[in-house]
Write an enzyme that holds these catalytic residues in place. Structure first.
Site, PDB file in Angstrom:
ATOM      1  N   TRP B 192      46.912  44.800  40.699  1.00  0.00           N
ATOM      2  CA  TRP B 192      47.411  43.524  40.200  1.00  0.00           C
ATOM      3  C   TRP B 192      47.957  43.730  38.789  1.00  0.00           C
ATOM      4  O   TRP B 192      47.299  44.317  37.933  1.00  0.00           O
ATOM      5  CB  TRP B 192      46.269  42.525  40.178  1.00  0.00           C
ATOM      6  CG  TRP B 192      46.584  41.147  39.692  1.00  0.00           C
ATOM      7  CD1 TRP B 192      47.637  40.367  40.050  1.00  0.00           C
ATOM      8  CD2 TRP B 192      45.812  40.380  38.775  1.00  0.00           C
ATOM      9  NE1 TRP B 192      47.552  39.155  39.405  1.00  0.00           N
ATOM     10  CE2 TRP B 192      46.440  39.137  38.614  1.00  0.00           C
ATOM     11  CE3 TRP B 192      44.635  40.627  38.054  1.00  0.00           C
ATOM     12  CZ2 TRP B 192      45.945  38.143  37.780  1.00  0.00           C
ATOM     13  CZ3 TRP B 192      44.135  39.631  37.230  1.00  0.00           C
ATOM     14  CH2 TRP B 192      44.796  38.397  37.090  1.00  0.00           C
ATOM     15  N   ASP B 273      36.493  43.740  41.428  1.00  0.00           N
ATOM     16  CA  ASP B 273      37.246  42.499  41.268  1.00  0.00           C
ATOM     17  C   ASP B 273      37.257  41.853  42.651  1.00  0.00           C
ATOM     18  O   ASP B 273      37.857  42.385  43.586  1.00  0.00           O
ATOM     19  CB  ASP B 273      38.673  42.794  40.787  1.00  0.00           C
ATOM     20  CG  ASP B 273      39.453  41.522  40.485  1.00  0.00           C
ATOM     21  OD1 ASP B 273      40.591  41.636  39.980  1.00  0.00           O
ATOM     22  OD2 ASP B 273      38.940  40.414  40.757  1.00  0.00           O
ATOM     23  N   LYS B 309      41.446  31.288  45.269  1.00  0.00           N
ATOM     24  CA  LYS B 309      42.019  31.298  46.605  1.00  0.00           C
ATOM     25  C   LYS B 309      41.079  30.740  47.655  1.00  0.00           C
ATOM     26  O   LYS B 309      41.464  29.925  48.473  1.00  0.00           O
ATOM     27  CB  LYS B 309      42.406  32.739  47.010  1.00  0.00           C
ATOM     28  CG  LYS B 309      43.666  33.249  46.361  1.00  0.00           C
ATOM     29  CD  LYS B 309      43.453  33.662  44.930  1.00  0.00           C
ATOM     30  CE  LYS B 309      44.618  34.421  44.370  1.00  0.00           C
ATOM     31  NZ  LYS B 309      44.362  34.726  42.941  1.00  0.00           N
TER      32      LYS B 309
END
Lengths: 424, 464
Positions: B192, B273, B309
């Site tokens: 990311w 993560d 999300k």
């Protein structure tokens, strides 16, 4: 084969044995942090079982029954927004509407700076986040510059600029003898600081002292700033909350703007809209022109992205709903004035009670000072006595949060203060 | 006209000048009477080096003269470009935000219910403690590790509410910078985009380990293990718990075991993560398997979580930083220092999202309903993957293996398209995606799969 072991052992240093016998923690060198001086007070208060306990520590407003308040305008705003909107990411700069309304509130509805799009502004994580973003910005674009903080100031200001990597200097502000402003000292410091220094100023209701410059004094400060080319960064956490009038509380900023200063400003809605836990505020920097404002804003966003990507939406929606609706905004202004008036009333009452008890000391400063906090002049030892003998919780610098006082406890607190100071 | 002399670098001898009020509000350089000791050109570039310019005349000249325009964010900038496109067939496969089959944003039913409950209760808006909402912290660590995980019972986890994934990662980065000076973070290549920004701004050095293999459009497992082995002992290894962003390629359970082995051998610290728990496979427990594996081995682990999300709480910024420690005493110390880092960042975290999560996870009925909604969302993504694969396979006769579309997992897919090909997707087909070839399947509907298949085939074969 790896050996599984859950129990830790206090083996010194890290073992490099293959197979990872479970050894002492990575975190051995991590010491326990000291309790935050302000937020730690509330923790201690909550743990106290005494029925008489009083919390005049953290600056969160309480009504006359000692209860937290959610403003009616806020409840109404929440009703309107509940379940209606998507929770998609805000842009990195936050809610555009909220920022617009915040600028109007601080700079005036008809501000030329707003009309000319000269203000770089982003939504921030309340006052703390706004200050931190500015500190990071200062560190990146003025590496080597320092921040001048008043003595005293909100303790977290020191943490913020330090963690952002900006060295700090202090300037004289509070005059302990008069419990008022050391104006001569202040002007002296402004003059002797190197030209072009960055100063942090409390726009109104100085925290922790409650001591603000008068309008005249602000004008002189502004002139001297001009001569020295200093950068004024305002922390405005109490607009509306200090005098009861949002316009009056922003007067210092207006004086500086009229003088031609390009100011920086951190705004918070924690107190004046009671949105403490929502973490909503705004950072703005007045620029020369629109193009520059766009550049500066883009750089603020670049700093925010690796901090939190984009700011939280809920509080921002409340603010823009309240400020964007004339009726709700009117209601809000009324409610802010109620809060400010209660505080002003409590100041008068506390002073009266102390004088009635025949205290030999002068308590004038209680009503001279403004805003949520009062710098009582109590010593740390006296504060400790208030806590241990009377279960009154406050910070050791002698600061009390007037919001924690009410008609139910003000006499008790006055008694206690008198008790610990009468031999002073 | 009074000449405007500006003296530089001498703090005690500032030239005293009378003010020129007529120049209010305008930048003013004066004429040739201005003198600057060293710099020609923009006089205020010298402000940065000396900081000592006497600005008697120049009150209105901004400090920000030399500040350049920042580049647009590579991910968030895609949506901006999409919005500006007026073509009807345009498709936004940029940022990872879930969309329904009708390509509308989606607020989960459980979230609406939780918010209504909160509204009815009329809770106050007081400051949370620095570490966040206690009910949230409890719920989040139980969700991550399993409610009956021994490390929780033993109080060995320091949990602090954070500003979604980003904020939690930033807190950990600050902890590393302060207590492990010089230690490196190993991040996957690719990862990311914001990971690098976070460690850069926190001044934590990083290096990459091989991860994506363009030849197989899969995992370069050997390269990954090699690079982790080669790193200096005691490095922090950043791992995506599930649904790797941007590739969608996750290690298998057997590969996770080997990764844990080499991390233990090298005394590295695993740093997870976890932004998609529940969203990858549809099962919360399954998606947490990698983290739980490491914890079960007795390792000390850092884990950042996000609810952006899986609960659709993007803009509420709700997540957590967890540090699994070897003892409750270590956990307490670590927690206290995380708090000390958070205080000068934002004082205490926002309450709204935390309350939503605590309500959803804390209520058995809502929790079940959430699990069902998440299965639905993850299910839609899986269906879309299948349809896309079927469309491409039937249209493309070149024999290229497109099965990676099915093997990858989560919201994203690394198509293997290079920058030029990705540009073609946008310029010719109005398909918006990031330049690294990543598409967000969350933004794809079954109805658009055929169109996308055409676009991909064209870009892959006809553009180099």
């Amino acid at each position: 084969m790896p050996i599984h072991s859950v129990a830790s052992s206090r083996i010194v240093g890290r073992s490099s044995v293959i197979g990872a016998r479970f050894m002492s923690s990575w975190w051995r060198s991590i010491e326990p942090a000291p309790k935050d001086p302000i937020l730690g007070v509330t923790e201690a208060f909550l743990a106290d079982q005494s029925p008489n306990k009083v919390n005049v520590g953290v600056g969160a407003y309480r009504d006359d029954n000692g209860r937290p308040v959610v403003l009616d305008c806020v409840r109404e705003a929440e009703r309107r927004i509940a379940g209606n909107e998507y929770m998609e990411y805000l842009p990195m700069g936050g809610s555009i509407k909220m920022v617009e309304e915040s600028l109007k509130l601080a700079y005036g509805e008809n501000s030329e700076f707003i009309k000319d799009n000269r203000i770089a502004a982003v939504q921030a994580l309340s006052g703390t986040g706004a200050c931190r973003l500015f500190a990071a910005f200062q560190q990146r674009f003025y590496p080597g510059s320092k921040i001048y903080l008043p003595i005293p100031t909100w303790s977290n200001h020191h943490n913020i600029w330090r963690d952002a990597g900006v060295p700090m200097k202090t300037f004289r502000y509070y005059h302990p003898e008069t419990r008022g402003l050391d104006f001569a000292g202040l002007m002296d410091e402004i003059k002797s600081a190197p030209n072009g220094s960055f100063f942090l100023l409390h726009a109104c209701a100085h925290n922790p002292t409650g001591v603000d410059p008068s309008e005249e004094q602000w004008r002189e400060i502004s002139s001297q700033f001009k001569l020295k080319g200093h950068f004024p960064f305002f922390d405005m956490a109490y607009q509306g909350f200090a005098s009861g009038s949002t316009e009056r509380d922003a007067k210092a900023i207006k004086i500086f703007l009229d003088d031609g200063h390009l100011v920086g400003l951190a705004q918070s809605y924690a107190k004046n809209m009671g949105l403490y836990g929502q973490r909503v505020g705004c950072l703005s920097l007045v620029c020369e022109d629109e193009k520059q404002a766009v550049s500066v804003k883009s750089q603020l966003q670049l700093l925010a992205r690796p901090m939190y990507s984009s700011p939280p939406v809920h509080g921002a929606r409340i603010v823009s709903t309240v400020l964007g609706d004339p009726e709700l905004k009117k209601l809000w202004l009324k409610e802010v004035k109620v809060m400010a008036d209660r505080i002003i009333g409590m100041r008068a009452t506390l002073r009266e009670c102390l004088e009635k008890r025949g205290s030999a000391l002068s308590w004038q400063h209680i009503t001279n000072q403004i805003g949520m906090f009062c710098y009582t002049g109590l010593t740390p030892e006296q504060v400790d006595r208030l806590t241990s003998e009377f279960h009154i919780y406050m910070t050791r610098n002698g600061r009390i949060s007037m919001a924690g006082l009410n008609t139910g406890n003000v006499e008790y607190v006055a008694d206690a203060i008198h008790e610990v100071t009468k031999s002073a | 006209m009074a000449s405007a002399m500006l003296s530089i670098t001498s703090p005690s001898t500032s030239a005293s000048l009378s003010m020129h009020d007529s120049h209010k509000g305008k930048p003013h350089f004066g004429g040739s009477s201005l003198r600057f000791s060293k710099e020609k050109g923009n006089p205020f570039s010298s402000v940065r080096s000396s900081g000592r310019i006497s600005m008697s005349l120049a009150v209105n000249i901004s400090r920000f003269e030399g500040i350049p325009m920042a580049p647009p964010d590579p991910i968030l900038g895609v949506s901006e470009a999409f919005r500006a496109d007026s073509n009807e067939v345009k498709l936004n496969l940029g940022v990872g935000a879930y969309r329904t089959e009708d390509l509308q944003p989606y607020v989960l039913n459980v979230v609406k219910k939780a918010e209504n409950l909160m509204l009815e209760r009329g809770e106050n808006k007081e400051y949370l403690p620095i570490e966040g909402l206690a009910a949230f912290n409890k719920a989040t660590v139980e969700l991550l590790l399993g409610a009956d995980n021994p490390v929780i019972k033993q109080q060995r986890v320091a949990t602090v509410q954070g500003l979604s994934g980003t904020g939690s990662l930033r807190l950990a980065a600050a902890l590393i910078e302060r207590y492990f000076p010089g230690a490196k973070v190993l991040i996957s290549s690719p990862t990311w985009g914001n990971h690098k920004n976070i460690f850069n701004d926190a001044r934590v050095p990083w290096s990459e380990y091989r991860y994506y293999d363009p030849k197989t459009v899969g995992l370069d497992f050997e390269g990954m293990i090699e690079d982790i082995k080669a790193a200096p002992e005691g490095s922090f290894v950043l791992l995506h718990g599930c649904a790797h962003n941007p590739t969608g390629i996750d290690p298998t359970p057997e590969q996770w075991e080997k990764i844990a082995d080499v991390i233990q051998q090298k005394n590295h610290i695993p740093f997870f993560d976890v932004a998609y728990q529940g969203f990858a496979s549809g099962s919360l427990d399954e998606d947490a398997a990698s983290v739980r594996l490491f914890v079960a081995r007795g390792m000390e682990v850092l884990v950042a979580q996000s609810y952006s999300k899986n609960l659709g709480l993007y803009a509420e910024r709700i997540g957590a930083m967890n540090v699994v420690s070897s003892s409750p005493e270590a956990a307490a110390r670590v927690k206290s220092q995380l708090k000390r880092l958070a205080r000068p960042m934002y004082s205490n975290p926002p309450v709204h999202g935390a309350r939503i999560v605590a309500n959803v996870v804390g209520d058995p009925a809502l929790f079940s309903e959430w699990k069902a909604e998440m299965e639905m969302m993850a299910g839609r993504i899986k269906n879309v993957r299948q349809k896309l694969f079927d469309s491409i396979s039937s249209k493309d006769k070149s024999g290229k293996d497109w099965s990676f579309i099915l093997k990858q997992i989560g919201m994203f897919s690394y198509t293997g398209l290079n920058k030029n090909q990705s540009d073609n997707m946008t310029n010719k087909w109005h398909v918006y995606m990031t330049k690294d070839g990543r598409i967000s399947l969350a933004g794809l509907s079954l109805a658009k799969c055929e169109y996308l298949a055409d676009a991909i085939i064209d870009s892959f074969h006809n553009v180099s």
